[in-house]
Scaffold this motif. Structure first.
Motif, PDB file in Angstrom:
ATOM      1  N   ALA A 257       0.838  -1.200   0.000  1.00  0.00           N
ATOM      2  CA  ALA A 257       0.000   0.000   0.000  1.00  0.00           C
ATOM      3  C   ALA A 257       0.871   1.248   0.000  1.00  0.00           C
ATOM      4  CB  ALA A 257      -0.913  -0.005   1.225  1.00  0.00           C
ATOM      5  N   VAL A 258       0.402   2.286  -0.676  1.00  0.00           N
ATOM      6  CA  VAL A 258       1.082   3.577  -0.640  1.00  0.00           C
ATOM      7  C   VAL A 258       0.885   4.170   0.757  1.00  0.00           C
ATOM      8  CG1 VAL A 258       1.092   5.916  -1.560  1.00  0.00           C
ATOM      9  CG2 VAL A 258       0.786   3.966  -3.103  1.00  0.00           C
ATOM     10  N   PRO A 259       1.960   4.511   1.445  1.00  0.00           N
ATOM     11  CA  PRO A 259       1.827   5.023   2.811  1.00  0.00           C
ATOM     12  C   PRO A 259       0.911   6.240   2.906  1.00  0.00           C
ATOM     13  CG  PRO A 259       4.124   4.513   2.315  1.00  0.00           C
ATOM     14  CD  PRO A 259       3.372   4.404   1.032  1.00  0.00           C
ATOM     15  N   LEU A 260       0.133   6.276   3.973  1.00  0.00           N
ATOM     16  CA  LEU A 260      -0.730   7.404   4.317  1.00  0.00           C
ATOM     17  C   LEU A 260      -1.867   7.628   3.325  1.00  0.00           C
ATOM     18  CD1 LEU A 260       2.019   9.987   5.383  1.00  0.00           C
ATOM     19  CD2 LEU A 260       0.813   8.344   6.825  1.00  0.00           C
ATOM     20  N   SER A 261      -2.228   6.603   2.544  1.00  0.00           N
ATOM     21  CA  SER A 261      -3.260   6.801   1.529  1.00  0.00           C
ATOM     22  C   SER A 261      -4.608   6.180   1.893  1.00  0.00           C
ATOM     23  CB  SER A 261      -2.796   6.227   0.180  1.00  0.00           C
ATOM     24  OG  SER A 261      -2.716   4.804   0.229  1.00  0.00           O
ATOM     25  N   THR A 262      -4.699   5.386   2.933  1.00  0.00           N
ATOM     26  CA  THR A 262      -5.958   4.719   3.268  1.00  0.00           C
ATOM     27  C   THR A 262      -6.978   5.711   3.821  1.00  0.00           C
ATOM     28  OG1 THR A 262      -4.779   2.656   3.741  1.00  0.00           O
ATOM     29  CG2 THR A 262      -7.008   2.870   4.616  1.00  0.00           C
ATOM     30  N   ARG A 263      -8.200   5.653   3.293  1.00  0.00           N
ATOM     31  CA  ARG A 263      -9.276   6.533   3.732  1.00  0.00           C
ATOM     32  C   ARG A 263     -10.552   5.717   3.971  1.00  0.00           C
ATOM     33  NH1 ARG A 263      -5.250   9.042   3.395  1.00  0.00           N
ATOM     34  NH2 ARG A 263      -4.923  11.150   2.559  1.00  0.00           N
ATOM     35  N   SER A 264     -11.344   6.147   4.945  1.00  0.00           N
ATOM     36  CA  SER A 264     -12.671   5.586   5.151  1.00  0.00           C
ATOM     37  C   SER A 264     -13.664   6.387   4.318  1.00  0.00           C
ATOM     38  CB  SER A 264     -13.064   5.641   6.631  1.00  0.00           C
ATOM     39  OG  SER A 264     -12.280   4.733   7.392  1.00  0.00           O
ATOM     40  N   ILE A 265     -14.299   5.714   3.365  1.00  0.00           N
ATOM     41  CA  ILE A 265     -15.301   6.378   2.536  1.00  0.00           C
ATOM     42  C   ILE A 265     -16.607   6.501   3.309  1.00  0.00           C
ATOM     43  CG2 ILE A 265     -16.568   6.257   0.357  1.00  0.00           C
ATOM     44  CD1 ILE A 265     -14.347   4.413  -0.677  1.00  0.00           C
ATOM     45  N   LEU A 266     -16.937   5.444   4.036  1.00  0.00           N
ATOM     46  CA  LEU A 266     -18.199   5.405   4.750  1.00  0.00           C
ATOM     47  C   LEU A 266     -18.002   4.701   6.085  1.00  0.00           C
ATOM     48  CD1 LEU A 266     -21.670   4.539   3.271  1.00  0.00           C
ATOM     49  CD2 LEU A 266     -20.854   3.291   5.278  1.00  0.00           C
ATOM     50  N   LEU A 267     -18.552   5.271   7.134  1.00  0.00           N
ATOM     51  CA  LEU A 267     -18.558   4.646   8.458  1.00  0.00           C
ATOM     52  C   LEU A 267     -19.885   4.961   9.115  1.00  0.00           C
ATOM     53  CD1 LEU A 267     -17.488   3.278  10.998  1.00  0.00           C
ATOM     54  CD2 LEU A 267     -16.292   5.406  11.563  1.00  0.00           C
ATOM     55  N   PHE A 268     -20.682   3.909   9.292  1.00  0.00           N
ATOM     56  CA  PHE A 268     -21.964   4.080   9.963  1.00  0.00           C
ATOM     57  C   PHE A 268     -21.953   3.213  11.205  1.00  0.00           C
ATOM     58  CE2 PHE A 268     -26.564   3.988  10.571  1.00  0.00           C
ATOM     59  CZ  PHE A 268     -26.889   5.311  10.297  1.00  0.00           C
ATOM     60  N   ALA A 269     -22.059   3.842  12.365  1.00  0.00           N
ATOM     61  CA  ALA A 269     -21.818   3.133  13.618  1.00  0.00           C
ATOM     62  C   ALA A 269     -22.890   2.109  13.936  1.00  0.00           C
ATOM     63  CB  ALA A 269     -21.699   4.133  14.765  1.00  0.00           C
ATOM     64  N   ALA A 270     -24.164   2.458  13.768  1.00  0.00           N
ATOM     65  CA  ALA A 270     -25.216   1.517  14.139  1.00  0.00           C
ATOM     66  C   ALA A 270     -26.535   1.916  13.522  1.00  0.00           C
ATOM     67  CB  ALA A 270     -25.356   1.448  15.656  1.00  0.00           C
ATOM     68  N   THR A 271     -27.371   0.935  13.246  1.00  0.00           N
ATOM     69  CA  THR A 271     -28.748   1.166  12.837  1.00  0.00           C
ATOM     70  C   THR A 271     -29.661   0.475  13.839  1.00  0.00           C
ATOM     71  OG1 THR A 271     -28.756  -0.796  11.427  1.00  0.00           O
ATOM     72  CG2 THR A 271     -28.158   1.288  10.390  1.00  0.00           C
ATOM     73  N   PRO A 272     -30.845   1.003  14.045  1.00  0.00           N
ATOM     74  CA  PRO A 272     -31.751   0.406  15.019  1.00  0.00           C
ATOM     75  C   PRO A 272     -32.263  -0.962  14.564  1.00  0.00           C
ATOM     76  CG  PRO A 272     -32.857   2.150  13.810  1.00  0.00           C
ATOM     77  CD  PRO A 272     -31.408   2.218  13.428  1.00  0.00           C
ATOM     78  N   ALA A 273     -32.622  -1.800  15.511  1.00  0.00           N
ATOM     79  CA  ALA A 273     -33.129  -3.142  15.206  1.00  0.00           C
ATOM     80  C   ALA A 273     -34.604  -3.050  14.847  1.00  0.00           C
ATOM     81  CB  ALA A 273     -32.905  -4.054  16.404  1.00  0.00           C
ATOM     82  N   ASP A 274     -34.895  -2.344  13.749  1.00  0.00           N
ATOM     83  CA  ASP A 274     -36.283  -2.128  13.354  1.00  0.00           C
ATOM     84  C   ASP A 274     -36.671  -2.915  12.116  1.00  0.00           C
ATOM     85  OD1 ASP A 274     -34.818  -0.784  11.492  1.00  0.00           O
ATOM     86  OD2 ASP A 274     -35.537   1.220  12.012  1.00  0.00           O
ATOM     87  N   GLY A 275     -35.726  -3.667  11.565  1.00  0.00           N
ATOM     88  CA  GLY A 275     -36.017  -4.453  10.373  1.00  0.00           C
ATOM     89  C   GLY A 275     -36.089  -3.632   9.103  1.00  0.00           C
ATOM     90  N   VAL A 276     -35.825  -2.345   9.196  1.00  0.00           N
ATOM     91  CA  VAL A 276     -35.894  -1.466   8.028  1.00  0.00           C
ATOM     92  C   VAL A 276     -34.577  -1.523   7.257  1.00  0.00           C
ATOM     93  CG1 VAL A 276     -36.199   0.917   7.252  1.00  0.00           C
ATOM     94  CG2 VAL A 276     -37.539   0.035   9.179  1.00  0.00           C
ATOM     95  N   THR A 277     -34.663  -1.489   5.926  1.00  0.00           N
ATOM     96  CA  THR A 277     -33.465  -1.465   5.089  1.00  0.00           C
ATOM     97  C   THR A 277     -32.980  -0.030   4.935  1.00  0.00           C
ATOM     98  OG1 THR A 277     -34.106  -3.444   3.865  1.00  0.00           O
ATOM     99  CG2 THR A 277     -32.541  -1.961   2.797  1.00  0.00           C
TER     100      THR A 277
END
Length: 208
Positions: A137-157
């Protein structure tokens, strides 16, 4: 009183010579290329030299310099739905070759999308730059595009999209292919239809 005359034996190209038109004095002529031409692919600054017209006196030479850094760009996309979690996958089409030795600014503008079904904890999409020759890997190049911590247990997509840029200054010793890679991760729950786009993957040489 004695006098000793030193021996003078100059190289013919540096000596004044007598011709039918008078004394001929040595001179230095500059050699160059036509304006707009490239002196060489290994430099980011090219020198242009324009000679004076024949017979002009005094002679005026025009010397100029211009920046000619090498550049390149492309794009690509990869679907991660069938890829295992925590595995880097090349983004199809998002590969460029840094053509010569030097320091480059390499940037990948990234977009990512994921569908989360029901309760999900820490759904993550990441991107990085990868040196194919060095297999690293090229040093210092890794990025998080998306981070979603949690969704409720409601069965919804839930459908999420986000973007980021994976970028670095990178020095290479010669021609080097660089590609964009993507990864999906989740701590718990189910995600689907993960995809990552390199909407613009580009490089510009910034130093020899």
């Amino acid at each position: 009183m004695y006098r000793t005359d030193p021996t003078v034996d100059p190289d013919p190209c540096n000596a004044v010579s007598l011709t039918a038109d008078g004394l001929l004095a040595p001179r230095t002529e500059l050699a160059g290329i036509a304006p707009g031409g490239a002196a060489g692919a290994a430099r980011s600054v090219d020198i242009d030299v324009t000679a004076p017209a024949d017979g002009t006196c005094p002679q005026a030479w025009q010397v100029g310099a211009r920046l000619t850094p090498v550049i390149g760009q492309t794009s690509g996309v990869v679907a991660l739905q069938d890829a295992p979690y925590d595995t880097w996958v090349p983004v199809t089409g998002a590969e460029l070759t840094l053509p010569e030795a030097g320091v480059y600014e390499v940037i990948a503008d990234m977009q990512g999308g994921v569908i989360m079904v029901g309760s999900v904890s820490n759904a993550i999409l990441q991107a990085r730059l990868f040196d194919v020759t060095a297999n690293a890997a090229v040093p210092l190049s890794t990025r998080s595009i998306l981070l979603f911590a949690a969704t409720p247990a409601d069965g919804v997509t839930h459908t999420l999209h986000s973007n980021a840029s994976a970028a670095a200054l990178y020095q290479v010793a010669g021609s080097t292919p660089i590609r964009v890679e993507a990864l999906k991760r989740v701590d718990s729950g189910t995600t689907t239809a993960e995809a990552v786009w390199a909407t613009n993957f580009r490089f510009k040489k910034v130093s020899d």
